[in-house]
Scaffold this motif. Structure first.
Motif, PDB file in Angstrom:
ATOM      1  N   THR A   1     -13.293   4.963  -4.139  1.00 17.48           N
ATOM      2  CA  THR A   1     -12.427   3.784  -4.119  1.00 17.48           C
ATOM      3  C   THR A   1     -12.883   2.827  -5.212  1.00 17.48           C
ATOM      4  O   THR A   1     -14.082   2.566  -5.357  1.00 17.48           O
ATOM      5  CB  THR A   1     -12.474   3.099  -2.742  1.00 17.48           C
TER       6      THR A   1
ATOM      7  N   THR B   1      -4.021   6.486  -3.587  1.00 17.54           N
ATOM      8  CA  THR B   1      -3.496   5.374  -2.796  1.00 17.54           C
ATOM      9  C   THR B   1      -3.829   4.066  -3.491  1.00 17.54           C
ATOM     10  O   THR B   1      -4.978   3.834  -3.882  1.00 17.54           O
ATOM     11  CB  THR B   1      -4.095   5.381  -1.373  1.00 17.54           C
TER      12      THR B   1
ATOM     13  N   ARG C   1       0.859  -1.179   0.000  1.00 16.21           N
ATOM     14  CA  ARG C   1       0.000   0.000   0.000  1.00 16.21           C
ATOM     15  C   ARG C   1       0.896   1.230   0.000  1.00 16.21           C
ATOM     16  O   ARG C   1       1.836   1.312   0.790  1.00 16.21           O
ATOM     17  CB  ARG C   1      -0.860  -0.016   1.257  1.00 16.21           C
ATOM     18  N   TRP C   2       0.621   2.143  -0.906  1.00 14.95           N
ATOM     19  CA  TRP C   2       1.356   3.390  -0.908  1.00 14.95           C
ATOM     20  C   TRP C   2       0.518   4.472  -1.574  1.00 14.95           C
ATOM     21  O   TRP C   2      -0.447   4.193  -2.272  1.00 14.95           O
ATOM     22  CB  TRP C   2       2.721   3.250  -1.573  1.00 14.95           C
ATOM     23  N   THR C   3       0.932   5.700  -1.302  1.00 12.35           N
ATOM     24  CA  THR C   3       0.250   6.863  -1.849  1.00 12.35           C
ATOM     25  C   THR C   3       1.247   7.659  -2.674  1.00 12.35           C
ATOM     26  O   THR C   3       2.392   7.856  -2.258  1.00 12.35           O
ATOM     27  CB  THR C   3      -0.322   7.733  -0.711  1.00 12.35           C
TER      28      THR C   3
ATOM     29  N   ARG D   1      -3.589  13.100  -4.837  1.00 11.81           N
ATOM     30  CA  ARG D   1      -2.969  11.974  -4.153  1.00 11.81           C
ATOM     31  C   ARG D   1      -3.832  10.735  -4.381  1.00 11.81           C
ATOM     32  O   ARG D   1      -5.057  10.779  -4.214  1.00 11.81           O
ATOM     33  CB  ARG D   1      -2.831  12.254  -2.666  1.00 11.81           C
TER      34      ARG D   1
ATOM     35  N   ASP E   1      -3.653  -0.033  -2.939  1.00 16.74           N
ATOM     36  CA  ASP E   1      -3.495  -1.137  -1.998  1.00 16.74           C
ATOM     37  C   ASP E   1      -3.513  -2.415  -2.821  1.00 16.74           C
ATOM     38  O   ASP E   1      -4.573  -2.837  -3.297  1.00 16.74           O
ATOM     39  CB  ASP E   1      -4.625  -1.114  -0.968  1.00 16.74           C
TER      40      ASP E   1
ATOM     41  N   THR F   1      -7.688   4.315  -4.325  1.00 20.32           N
ATOM     42  CA  THR F   1      -8.498   5.332  -3.663  1.00 20.32           C
ATOM     43  C   THR F   1      -8.022   6.709  -4.110  1.00 20.32           C
ATOM     44  O   THR F   1      -6.823   7.020  -4.036  1.00 20.32           O
ATOM     45  CB  THR F   1      -8.392   5.206  -2.130  1.00 20.32           C
ATOM     46  N   CYS F   2      -8.964   7.496  -4.587  1.00 18.67           N
ATOM     47  CA  CYS F   2      -8.675   8.856  -5.033  1.00 18.67           C
ATOM     48  C   CYS F   2      -9.808   9.754  -4.541  1.00 18.67           C
ATOM     49  O   CYS F   2     -10.714   9.291  -3.844  1.00 18.67           O
ATOM     50  CB  CYS F   2      -8.544   8.916  -6.557  1.00 18.67           C
TER      51      CYS F   2
END
Length: 174
Positions: free
Chosen positions: A135, A121, A3-5, A119, A123, A130-131
């Protein structure tokens, strides 16, 4: 990858390998760090100065069309891009991304609503993006493709299997 953004760099349909990494450098630049300095220069001259490790490129339909040059993936990877979200990918570009450890996510719903600079994300375990608009889920990758991505690319996976060190040019940045 779990998981990262990252910040989104959004482009349209039919982003070709010629604009991802200009063909004029194909046979003159072999150093990935130097490739990164020319990533997307003909499409977005601000990309190289602004991209950060972990950022995400978003495209429309047929992302990575054109020639089969692997530098079009290597330049983005060396610039720190870890994933590309698109409505669809050119077949060879998709495979080149996997082979070089860059996660290609086909999710037309997310690609249609993500805005430049926001931003995002990802996962990979939950298979969600997710924006600001919500999601979105994306389909699972095949076990063999997932194993290559988990290792950081095809060469790193083969090095792990055969107990060999991963050459520096095949190690993911950041």
């Amino acid at each position: 990858m779990m998981r990262w953004t990252g910040r989104a760099w959004v482009y349209g349909d039919n982003v070709s390998t010629d604009v991802l990494f200009p063909g004029k450098y194909t046979y003159t630049i072999v150093d990935p760090a130097e490739m990164a300095r020319h990533a997307l220069e003909d499409l977005d001259p601000t990309f190289v100065e602004g991209v950060q490790p972990g950022d995400i490129v978003v495209g429309g339909r047929n992302f990575g069309c054109g020639s089969s040059r692997e530098q079009a993936v290597l330049a983005l990877r060396a610039a720190g891009v870890r994933a590309i979200i698109a409505a669809s990918f050119a077949r060879i570009y998709f495979r080149n991304a996997v082979n070089h450890g860059v996660l290609p996510i086909q999710c037309p719903e997310a690609a249609a609503v993500i805005q430049h600079g926001e931003r995002v994300t990802i996962d990979t375990e939950a298979r969600t993006i997710t924006c600001a608009a919500g999601t979105f889920t994306f389909p699972p990758l095949s076990p063999s493709v997932q194993a290559i991505l988990d290792a950081g690319g095809l060469i790193p996976m083969l090095c792990q299997r055969f107990g060999r060190p991963v050459p520096p040019n095949f190690q993911l940045p950041g």
